[in-house]
Design a protein around this motif. Structure first.
Motif, PDB file in Angstrom:
ATOM      1  N   THR B 159      11.188   1.045 -12.154  1.00 33.82           N
ATOM      2  CA  THR B 159      11.554   2.182 -11.309  1.00 33.82           C
ATOM      3  C   THR B 159      10.449   2.362 -10.281  1.00 33.82           C
ATOM      4  OG1 THR B 159      10.501   3.600 -12.932  1.00 33.82           O
ATOM      5  CG2 THR B 159      12.888   3.388 -13.086  1.00 33.82           C
ATOM      6  N   ASP B 160      10.777   2.988  -9.169  1.00 35.70           N
ATOM      7  CA  ASP B 160       9.772   3.174  -8.109  1.00 35.70           C
ATOM      8  C   ASP B 160       8.605   3.992  -8.646  1.00 35.70           C
ATOM      9  OD1 ASP B 160      11.189   1.689  -6.326  1.00 35.70           O
ATOM     10  OD2 ASP B 160      12.146   3.399  -5.337  1.00 35.70           O
ATOM     11  N   GLY B 162       6.657   3.029 -11.016  1.00 36.50           N
ATOM     12  CA  GLY B 162       6.346   2.623 -12.391  1.00 36.50           C
ATOM     13  C   GLY B 162       5.497   1.359 -12.404  1.00 36.50           C
ATOM     14  N   ASN B 196      11.179  -2.257  -8.162  1.00 36.49           N
ATOM     15  CA  ASN B 196      10.111  -1.289  -7.883  1.00 36.49           C
ATOM     16  C   ASN B 196       9.483  -1.559  -6.513  1.00 36.49           C
ATOM     17  OD1 ASN B 196       7.837   0.286  -7.870  1.00 36.49           O
ATOM     18  ND2 ASN B 196       7.070  -0.403  -9.873  1.00 36.49           N
ATOM     19  N   ARG B 220      17.427   0.611  -9.088  1.00 41.69           N
ATOM     20  CA  ARG B 220      17.213   1.602 -10.161  1.00 41.69           C
ATOM     21  C   ARG B 220      15.961   2.405  -9.797  1.00 41.69           C
ATOM     22  NH1 ARG B 220      19.366   1.169 -15.610  1.00 41.69           N
ATOM     23  NH2 ARG B 220      19.280   3.319 -16.302  1.00 41.69           N
ATOM     24  N   THR B 222      15.068   5.465 -10.105  1.00 41.94           N
ATOM     25  CA  THR B 222      14.587   6.249 -11.250  1.00 41.94           C
ATOM     26  C   THR B 222      15.470   5.869 -12.433  1.00 41.94           C
ATOM     27  OG1 THR B 222      16.088   8.066 -10.784  1.00 41.94           O
ATOM     28  CG2 THR B 222      13.901   8.232  -9.810  1.00 41.94           C
ATOM     29  N   LEU B 223      15.048   6.256 -13.618  1.00 43.43           N
ATOM     30  CA  LEU B 223      15.820   5.873 -14.805  1.00 43.43           C
ATOM     31  C   LEU B 223      17.244   6.400 -14.758  1.00 43.43           C
ATOM     32  CD1 LEU B 223      13.447   6.199 -17.874  1.00 43.43           C
ATOM     33  CD2 LEU B 223      14.459   4.141 -16.909  1.00 43.43           C
ATOM     34  N   ASP B 224      17.412   7.607 -14.172  1.00 49.95           N
ATOM     35  CA  ASP B 224      18.734   8.221 -14.207  1.00 49.95           C
ATOM     36  C   ASP B 224      19.522   7.997 -12.929  1.00 49.95           C
ATOM     37  OD1 ASP B 224      17.256   9.779 -12.597  1.00 49.95           O
ATOM     38  OD2 ASP B 224      17.640  11.670 -13.619  1.00 49.95           O
ATOM     39  N   LYS B 225      19.089   7.059 -12.105  1.00 48.97           N
ATOM     40  CA  LYS B 225      19.834   6.812 -10.871  1.00 48.97           C
ATOM     41  C   LYS B 225      20.026   5.317 -10.642  1.00 48.97           C
ATOM     42  CE  LYS B 225      20.058   8.063  -6.052  1.00 48.97           C
ATOM     43  NZ  LYS B 225      19.271   8.212  -4.857  1.00 48.97           N
ATOM     44  N   GLU B 394      13.163  11.370 -22.058  1.00 50.73           N
ATOM     45  CA  GLU B 394      11.945  11.335 -21.263  1.00 50.73           C
ATOM     46  C   GLU B 394      11.045  10.240 -21.810  1.00 50.73           C
ATOM     47  OE1 GLU B 394      10.136  15.071 -20.718  1.00 50.73           O
ATOM     48  OE2 GLU B 394      11.840  15.897 -19.632  1.00 50.73           O
ATOM     49  N   THR B 396       8.665   6.641 -20.706  1.00 52.45           N
ATOM     50  CA  THR B 396       8.143   5.815 -19.636  1.00 52.45           C
ATOM     51  C   THR B 396       8.853   4.476 -19.744  1.00 52.45           C
ATOM     52  OG1 THR B 396       6.456   4.860 -21.024  1.00 52.45           O
ATOM     53  CG2 THR B 396       5.872   6.885 -19.828  1.00 52.45           C
TER      54      THR B 396
END
Lengths: 374, 600
Positions: B159-160, B162, B196, B220, B222-225, B394, B396
């Motif tokens: 993810t961006d 990360g 990323n 991806r 973020t994790l939820d997007k 939540e 990482t």
């Protein structure tokens, strides 16, 4: 509507044909246009890049990835020998026995060192790949660094399905007639290295015997799917073959089941008995169809007959029925009605009428026959 | 975007692996209708090696049938004037094996899956999914990358903001493998990096010299997007600029079309999305071919596509047998056949893929295989058409690395409104009810579901046209492309054999009623062509969508078959007792008049 897709398998006594021999990656071509080559001669070669090995040096030394360069004893491009130190840390208080050394697991070269992942990538020396001519013939084209085209004249027989790669050996007939089964006891030590032609079928026991004897190839009318699965150790899902390592090359001329080899095919094999054949089991039934083949260099008739362009199916053409309820039956086209006809499934399709040897007439969808090309 | 252009005559082609199909669409009053079609063998291979030869041949057939002059030499005459020319020409292509991709992500079930969804949605066949945790040794991954010769690679991961180490590691594997493109010796393999954003510089450093590198937004972030569209657009651009440009004759074809050529499955997916949006419905579509089976779905507005590369009715028929197992093929047969015979027959179909069944027994076998191919492909689809993983937790990235839980499947059969079938076995069954029963048995729809078939596989042409003129595409889709089979009405839950499962009332627009009762383990067929309202009153424990045992009411549309009230229960359980199972199959087939009686 398109007519039958199966173009008909070629079974021709004399033909001029070419085979393109290509390296998987650029390399060196070792022959020239006009050279005469044997099937087993090397015509081109290349070096395949060696296998890659990864060593996580940072983990092994318990350091951060960005500290990697400081502990490396080798840099990118360096040669390295098996067990030679690749990296080592500074010994604690200068005590040598507390020093950790990461040896190279292989002989080769250092390809890359990553300060992000802490990994070092090593590569084994390249491996030499030799490309053979496959058929006896003459080089007619050279593609620099890529490969060659070889031309030959001889007998050409296509199978419907095969397994195993390229092989060579003298043709020998091991059965009396095309409807005989190739029994295990028909195979002897004398068949070692030979391309053995059977009749209607080869069982699992026969295939095992073929492997034990060390035949070069087996050519039969049919095999059972169960035996093929046993031979390979897995079920073939799609017909893309040629890479199997089963000890010999297997070529089926008619299909799955016990199916009499076409008389014409069998007779042609008889005429080429004793001559060395180049065979390949490679089959690919997708766009760009590839069928297994038997090529026997040398002309039977002293000259190659004029090539006749095959048009659409016509009355009188010899055909083989390739689906139930008449699977495997051979006859001649006796009528080609153009109108759509309702068949047993209630589908309306274009059909043809086939007259069998004893005069019986059967009706078959056009998609369910293949032309016997001679 | 400019206003919809005024079009009266439209020409569209789909260049398939074996056949190139051309259709002519004309405006009749306010409605667009497909009027003529022609087809010719595709010509991407020797001796022609020019796709436009097949295209011209198929268009010539349209010219001959329609009397409209479309071609002048190798040019398409535009715009249309009287009986000459067309206003627009569009095309799709899957010739030469379509678009073949390899995708890579950091975590297999997260960015690996997102990358897979992205590539599949763009119309690609995904040859392999590589990930840091895919269970393979590092050197095995490198060997695999080297062996594959994809048209392009999609690399994602992280993810961006990360960690970048996993995605950099994947980049290093790709670099070490030095992969080569499938077509063309001289150009570098296109690679899209959509991971990323912090890893871009490192990825550039590693891969820029060895690949034709494209950078796209992180799919991806973020994790939820999940943000698949930018990378999908990049895939399409590269498909046109690199892959197509290498294929024989495609530069010429690209010069003829008035809109970018789309990969065939991408066009089909686009058409399904438009259909689902227009109907405000959930829809499932399947295209079962000889070699592959594509499954598309739109649930809650989310589009998913999967391709089962080795499930099909001819080239891959033997693989269906291998994956399903003989017993699963057998279970759909109402007669006895020796296993050896069955296996040999399917292998013979594999090696002679264009033969057609001549006997009813053979047709039965093909229908049994198709149920299993449809079922297996749907299972694969359900596994990928899932919500994002790790969304509400939540964690990482590195913690998430270990998670093995999967997201919730988006496929909810109770909320599914339409099933669209295409491909030879569904489109050309001798009786339409055969297609309907095959899809019902494979998918086991719940509640009220409409089933249709795309009779001449026009969805690709219409999908690419929809990008230019949506109304024209939808008009033809409804009027000429889709054949409504009818509705399946089936409850969730286990039925009691011989006891009433539910009764129903069909309320027709003219005020008349049709009423009936459905006994457990039976089916009832009610002929109905138009629209109606159905009210069902289930037995205790059975659910049509309103809850167990509760009355349910819904509108439905019949078709050439009608409405099949399915009282066999869900999940559908065939009897383990062979004679009973065969008797059940025969009875169901007889009830819906599936086959001529002589076999049964």
């Amino acid at each position: 509507m398109a007519h039958a897709y199966t173009p008909g398998l070629k079974v021709v006594p004399s033909i001029r044909l070419r085979r393109r021999r290509l390296l998987p990656i650029p390399g060196e071509v070792r022959v020239q246009v006009g050279d005469k080559v044997k099937g087993q001669d090397i015509v081109a070669q290349t070096k395949l890049p060696g296998k890659v090995h990864l060593v996580n040096v940072a983990n092994r030394l318990g350091i951060a990835a960005d500290e990697l360069r400081g502990v490396m004893r080798k840099k990118e491009g360096d040669q390295v020998y098996a067990n030679e130190p690749l990296a080592q840390n500074e010994p604690f208080l200068g005590l040598k026995f507390l020093q950790t050394v990461v040896p190279s697991p292989i002989t080769g070269s250092v390809e890359s060192i990553s300060e992000v992942t802490g990994q070092v990538i090593l590569r084994e020396p390249p491996r030499l790949l030799n490309l053979t001519g496959y058929i006896d013939g003459q080089v007619v084209e050279v593609m620099p660094k890529s490969g060659v085209v070889i031309e030959t004249e001889g007998t050409f027989i296509q199978g419907i399905f095969g397994v195993g790669g390229e092989a060579h050996g003298p043709v020998t007939i091991a059965v009396d007639s095309p409807d005989s089964e190739l029994l295990p006891e028909f195979l002897t030590e004398a068949h070692k290295g030979q391309v053995v032609v059977g009749g209607a079928h080869a069982s699992w026991e026969t295939l095992q015997k073929a492997k034990a004897v060390g035949v070069s190839g087996i050519v039969v009318g049919g095999i059972n799917d169960k035996d093929l699965r046993q031979l390979l150790g897995y079920d073939i899902g799609v017909a893309v073959t040629g890479q199997e390592n089963i000890g010999f090359t297997l070529i089926v001329t008619e299909g799955f089941g016990v199916i009499t080899m076409a008389e014409h095919t069998f007779e042609l094999f008889k005429r080429r008995q004793g001559h060395v054949a180049s065979i390949s089991g490679a089959t690919q039934i997708r766009a760009g169809v590839l069928r297994p083949e038997i090529i026997v260099p040398g002309l039977l008739e002293g000259r190659i007959p004029e090539a006749t362009e095959r048009g659409a199916l016509t009355v009188g053409d010899p055909v083989r029925v390739i689906r139930e309820p008449h699977f495997g039956v051979i006859g001649r086209v006796s009528a080609l009605p153009s109108e759509l006809t309702k068949i047993g499934t209630e589908s309306c399709v274009r059909i043809l009428e086939v007259t069998l040897e004893k005069g019986e007439r059967i009706v078959v969808p056009r998609a369910n026959v293949e032309l016997l090309e001679r | 975007m400019s206003a919809t252009p005024e079009l009266n005559v439209i020409l569209a082609t789909d260049c398939g692996s074996t056949t190139t199909k051309a259709i002519l669409i004309e405006k009749k009053g306010d409605v667009y209708r497909q009027t003529y079609r022609g087809e010719a063998p595709t010509t991407v291979e020797a001796p022609f090696e020019d796709v436009t030869c097949g295209v011209m041949n198929s268009i010539t057939e349209v010219e001959e049938l329609s009397g409209r002059k479309i071609l002048e030499g190798n040019k398409i005459l535009t715009p249309a004037k009287g009986d000459i020319g067309v206003d627009i020409y569009v095309s799709t292509s899957s010739a030469g094996g379509g678009l073949q991709m390899m995708v890579a992500g950091a975590v297999k079930t997260m960015t690996g899956e997102s990358a897979q969804r992205c590539a599949l949605g763009a119309g690609a066949i995904v040859m392999d999914v590589l990930a840091s945790n895919d269970g393979r040794m590092d050197h095995e991954k490198i060997e695999r990358i080297r062996q594959l010769r994809p048209d392009m690679i999609l690399l994602s991961g992280g993810t961006d903001g990360g960690t970048i180490s996993h995605v950099v590691e994947m980049a290093q594997y790709i670099s070490a493998a030095d992969p080569r493109p499938r077509l063309g010796q001289s150009y570098r393999l296109p690679l899209i990096f959509a991971g990323n954003k912090d890893a871009r510089d490192k990825v550039k450093e590693i891969l820029e010299a060895k690949t034709a590198l494209y950078i796209s937004d992180n799919l991806r972030p973020t994790l939820d997007k999940e943000n698949l569209m930018p990378a999908r657009h990049t895939i399409h651009d590269i498909f046109l600029e690199h892959v197509m440009a290498q294929a024989p004759g495609y530069p010429k074809l690209m010069g003829l079309t008035h809109a970018p050529i789309m990969p065939t499955p991408a066009a089909v997916g686009s058409m399904l999305e438009k259909f689902a949006r227009a109907k405000r419905a959930n829809a499932l579509a399947v295209d079962i071919g000889g070699a592959t089976t594509d499954v598309f779905s739109v649930f809650q507005g989310i589009f998913n596509r999967t391709v089962s590369a080795n499930l099909g009715m001819s080239y891959s028929v033997s693989n269906v047998l291998a994956e399903a197992g003989t017993e699963n093929i057998y279970r759909w047969l109402s007669f006895d056949i020796d296993e050896q015979d069955l296996r040999n027959r399917l292998k013979n179909k594999m090696i002679r893929p264009t033969t057609v069944p001549q006997t009813l027994q053979d047709l039965h076998i093909e229908h049994a295989v198709s149920r299993e191919a449809l079922r297996l492909a749907f299972d694969q689809h359900k596994a990928l058409a899932v919500g994002l993983k790790g969304v509400h937790q939540e964690r990482t990235i590195s913690e998430a690395f270990d998670q093995s839980s999967t997201g919730e499947s988006l496929i909810n059969m109770m909320s599914l409104n339409y099933i669209l079938g295409s491909g030879g076995i569904l489109a050309h069954s001798p009786r339409r009810v055969q297609s309907m029963m095959m899809m019902m048995d494979a998918y086991q729809p719940l509640g009220v579901t409409m089933l249709l078939v795309d009779s001449i596989f026009m969805a690709p042409h219409l999908g690419v046209l929809a990008g230019v003129h949506e109304k024209a595409a939808l008009d033809v889709f409804y009027h000429d492309c889709l054949v409504p089979l009818g509705a399946c009405v089936a409850p969730l839950g286990e039925v009691k054999e011989g006891k009433k499962a539910f009764d129903f009332t069909l309320l027709l627009p003219d005020g008349t009623k049709k009423e009936g009762e459905v006994i457990g383990n039976e089916v009832v067929l009610v002929p109905l062509e138009g629209e109606a309202k159905v009210v069902v009153r289930p037995a205790k424990g059975l659910d049509f969508g309103a809850g167990p045992g509760k009355e349910f009411e819904a509108p439905l549309t019949g078709g050439v078959v009608g409405v099949i009230f399915d009282g066999r229960g869900r999940p559908l359980k065939l009897s383990p007792d062979t004679p009973k199972r065969r008797a059940d199959l025969e009875r169901w087939a007889k009830t819906v008049d599936m086959y001529p009686t002589e076999l049964l």
